[in-house]
Design a protein around this motif. Structure first.
Motif, PDB file in Angstrom:
ATOM      1  N   THR A 268       0.833  -1.200   0.000  1.00 51.26           N
ATOM      2  CA  THR A 268       0.000   0.000   0.000  1.00 51.26           C
ATOM      3  C   THR A 268       0.871   1.255   0.000  1.00 51.26           C
ATOM      4  O   THR A 268       0.654   2.176  -0.792  1.00 51.26           O
ATOM      5  CB  THR A 268      -0.943   0.008   1.216  1.00 51.26           C
ATOM      6  N   ARG A 269       1.873   1.291   0.861  1.00 51.21           N
ATOM      7  CA  ARG A 269       2.756   2.467   0.932  1.00 51.21           C
ATOM      8  C   ARG A 269       3.504   2.681  -0.374  1.00 51.21           C
ATOM      9  O   ARG A 269       3.667   3.818  -0.823  1.00 51.21           O
ATOM     10  CB  ARG A 269       3.758   2.324   2.085  1.00 51.21           C
TER      11      ARG A 269
ATOM     12  N   GLN B 268       0.923   4.106  -2.731  1.00 53.02           N
ATOM     13  CA  GLN B 268       0.502   5.437  -2.283  1.00 53.02           C
ATOM     14  C   GLN B 268       1.569   6.503  -2.518  1.00 53.02           C
ATOM     15  O   GLN B 268       1.245   7.668  -2.702  1.00 53.02           O
ATOM     16  CB  GLN B 268       0.151   5.423  -0.795  1.00 53.02           C
ATOM     17  N   ALA B 269       2.825   6.117  -2.514  1.00 57.21           N
ATOM     18  CA  ALA B 269       3.903   7.090  -2.718  1.00 57.21           C
ATOM     19  C   ALA B 269       3.855   7.702  -4.117  1.00 57.21           C
ATOM     20  O   ALA B 269       4.331   8.822  -4.320  1.00 57.21           O
ATOM     21  CB  ALA B 269       5.257   6.428  -2.483  1.00 57.21           C
TER      22      ALA B 269
ATOM     23  N   GLN C 126       3.420  -7.219   3.361  1.00 59.24           N
ATOM     24  CA  GLN C 126       2.070  -6.793   3.751  1.00 59.24           C
ATOM     25  C   GLN C 126       1.123  -7.965   3.960  1.00 59.24           C
ATOM     26  O   GLN C 126       0.366  -7.979   4.919  1.00 59.24           O
ATOM     27  CB  GLN C 126       1.490  -5.854   2.693  1.00 59.24           C
TER      28      GLN C 126
END
Length: 96
Positions: free
Chosen positions: A10-11, A14-15, A83
């Motif tokens: 996710t990170r 999202q970045a 994750q």
């Protein structure tokens, strides 16, 4: 009560993807095509990933995310394993 921090995959997404980021969801969805199968996630699936929702992770999704972000496949594989499986590779660096 605070919500849990987003996971590694996710990170990673999202970045680069979402409002105020280099790629809009639509742009990313157009770029995110699995080079092996031609499969591409829908805009709604990309939106779920960006929002931090759990999604079914498949090899095609991982390859599509790598293509969409233009990052090495291994980097996305490591993020997905962290994750969704809780696998932490000590020798894995963000540049892999």
């Amino acid at each position: 009560m605070s919500s849990p921090a987003p996971g590694a995959l996710t990170r990673l997404v999202q970045a680069q993807v979402g409002d105020g980021r280099p790629l809009r969801i639509r742009e990313f969805a157009e770029r995110a095509v699995d080079p092996e199968t031609g499969w591409a996630p829908s805009k709604s699936l990309v939106g779920y990933i960006v929002a931090g929702h759990q999604v079914k992770v498949t090899p095609s999704l991982v390859r599509a995310v790598a293509a969409g972000l233009d990052v090495p496949l291994r980097r996305v594989q490591i993020a997905a394993a962290e994750q969704y499986l809780g696998l932490i590779l000590e020798d894995a660096s963000p540049s892999t």
